[in-house]
Write a protein that holds these residues in place. Structure first.
Motif, PDB file in Angstrom:
ATOM      1  N   HIS A  85      -3.935  -1.938  -4.396  1.00  9.80           N
ATOM      2  CA  HIS A  85      -3.035  -2.330  -3.318  1.00  9.80           C
ATOM      3  C   HIS A  85      -2.237  -1.135  -2.831  1.00  9.80           C
ATOM      4  CE1 HIS A  85       0.959  -3.588  -1.823  1.00  9.80           C
ATOM      5  NE2 HIS A  85       0.269  -4.520  -1.199  1.00  9.80           N
ATOM      6  N   PHE A  86      -2.136  -1.011  -1.511  1.00  9.19           N
ATOM      7  CA  PHE A  86      -1.357   0.065  -0.900  1.00  9.19           C
ATOM      8  C   PHE A  86      -0.483  -0.515   0.210  1.00  9.19           C
ATOM      9  CE2 PHE A  86      -5.198   1.887  -2.587  1.00  9.19           C
ATOM     10  CZ  PHE A  86      -4.734   3.009  -3.265  1.00  9.19           C
ATOM     11  N   ALA A  87       0.783  -0.121   0.226  1.00 11.12           N
ATOM     12  CA  ALA A  87       1.707  -0.516   1.291  1.00 11.12           C
ATOM     13  C   ALA A  87       1.983   0.706   2.152  1.00 11.12           C
ATOM     14  CB  ALA A  87       3.006  -1.066   0.710  1.00 11.12           C
ATOM     15  N   LEU A  88       1.568   0.648   3.413  1.00 16.55           N
ATOM     16  CA  LEU A  88       1.809   1.745   4.345  1.00 16.55           C
ATOM     17  C   LEU A  88       3.195   1.570   4.947  1.00 16.55           C
ATOM     18  CD1 LEU A  88      -1.626   1.868   6.220  1.00 16.55           C
ATOM     19  CD2 LEU A  88      -1.001   2.800   3.979  1.00 16.55           C
ATOM     20  N   LEU A  89       4.076   2.512   4.693  1.00 20.98           N
ATOM     21  CA  LEU A  89       5.457   2.425   5.146  1.00 20.98           C
ATOM     22  C   LEU A  89       5.756   3.529   6.154  1.00 20.98           C
ATOM     23  CD1 LEU A  89       7.246   1.733   1.734  1.00 20.98           C
ATOM     24  CD2 LEU A  89       6.509   0.072   3.462  1.00 20.98           C
ATOM     25  N   ALA A  90       6.750   3.286   6.996  1.00 21.66           N
ATOM     26  CA  ALA A  90       7.191   4.268   7.979  1.00 21.66           C
ATOM     27  C   ALA A  90       8.599   3.892   8.407  1.00 21.66           C
ATOM     28  CB  ALA A  90       6.257   4.301   9.191  1.00 21.66           C
ATOM     29  N   GLU A  91       9.297   4.826   9.008  1.00 18.20           N
ATOM     30  CA  GLU A  91      10.624   4.531   9.541  1.00 18.20           C
ATOM     31  C   GLU A  91      10.518   3.511  10.671  1.00 18.20           C
ATOM     32  OE1 GLU A  91      13.377   5.513   8.254  1.00 18.20           O
ATOM     33  OE2 GLU A  91      12.514   6.909   6.807  1.00 18.20           O
ATOM     34  N   ARG A  92      11.594   2.783  10.885  1.00 19.21           N
ATOM     35  CA  ARG A  92      11.591   1.701  11.866  1.00 19.21           C
ATOM     36  C   ARG A  92      11.136   2.171  13.248  1.00 19.21           C
ATOM     37  NH1 ARG A  92      14.756  -1.378  15.479  1.00 19.21           N
ATOM     38  NH2 ARG A  92      14.650  -3.630  15.022  1.00 19.21           N
ATOM     39  N   GLU A  93      11.676   3.298  13.717  1.00 20.19           N
ATOM     40  CA  GLU A  93      11.344   3.777  15.056  1.00 20.19           C
ATOM     41  C   GLU A  93       9.878   4.190  15.147  1.00 20.19           C
ATOM     42  OE1 GLU A  93      11.818   4.047  18.926  1.00 20.19           O
ATOM     43  OE2 GLU A  93      13.379   3.327  17.542  1.00 20.19           O
ATOM     44  N   THR A  94       9.325   4.710  14.058  1.00 20.89           N
ATOM     45  CA  THR A  94       7.906   5.061  14.042  1.00 20.89           C
ATOM     46  C   THR A  94       7.044   3.828  14.273  1.00 20.89           C
ATOM     47  OG1 THR A  94       8.283   6.905  12.511  1.00 20.89           O
ATOM     48  CG2 THR A  94       6.045   6.043  12.657  1.00 20.89           C
TER      49      THR A  94
END
Length: 211
Positions: free
Chosen positions: A104-113
């Motif tokens: 399992h992988f969770a791809l995360l990024a900043e809100r604006e991204t």
């Protein structure tokens, strides 16, 4: 092996899934969202809501992926946002309990991204809309994703949703390469040039944008 690609709506799950599929011979993409769309098509719009709340969706996703993992010899890739720990346990957790190798992988990024990526689902017209002062107009058709964004990012940052991959400054090909490295898979070489890669991603967006 099942690669479950999690992340907020608009976080790059589908693009990453199809990049992996393109470069992993014998792999298959099994999109759990299709089970939800089937449930929605059986109901009037006034009764639909979030299909993940239906136990039938969780059961259906488990049964389909369980069967594919038993019968298909290649890697199975499932791009799907699941942020409720109970639903996560009934899908990812249950598949693991059944003896399957689930990564399992969770791809995360900043809100604006993520917001910028949602705007770009307009197939490349986002810069034009920003130029005329209508940068947020494209987000109206993505209101479901925008409404869920803060909750998704907060939930997916929790330890139980690891492995976490931050993607703000990482292109899709590199995200796919990192996932492959982490699970011991070898991707076929990326032969796309810049323009061909962009056209390929636009085609994926056109086919798989949330309906």
């Amino acid at each position: 092996m099942l690669l479950w690609i999690n992340g907020p709506f608009g976080g790059g799950k589908t693009q990453t899934a199809f990049e992996l599929h393109r470069r992993l011979p014998g792999s298959v993409v099994c999109d759990p969202e299709e089970v939800g769309f089937g449930l929605h098509r059986m109901m009037p719009s006034s009764l639909r809501g979030d299909f993940q709340d239906f136990s039938g969706w969780r059961q259906g996703v488990f049964e389909v992926l369980d069967r594919v993992l038993h019968k298909h010899e290649g890697v199975v890739i499932a791009p799907m946002t699941v942020v409720d720990p109970r639903y996560f346990a009934e899908t990812v957790g249950r598949l693991r309990s059944a003896g399957h190798d689930v990564r399992h992988f969770a791809l995360l990024a900043e809100r604006e991204t993520v917001l910028n990526r949602l705007r770009d689902r307009g197939l490349g017209v986002a810069p034009l809309f920003r130029l005329v002062g209508q940068g947020d107009l494209l987000l109206r058709r993505e209101q479901f994703a925008v409404d869920k964004l803060d909750y998704c990012l907060a939930q997916l940052s929790r330890p139980e949703f690891a492995e976490h991959i931050w993607t703000d400054t990482t292109v899709v090909t590199s995200v796919a390469g990192r996932i492959a490295d982490m699970v011991g898979l070898t991707l076929a070489p990326n032969t796309d040039g810049r323009m061909r890669g962009r056209l390929r991603r636009m085609a994926v967006t056109a086919r798989h944008a949330r309906r």
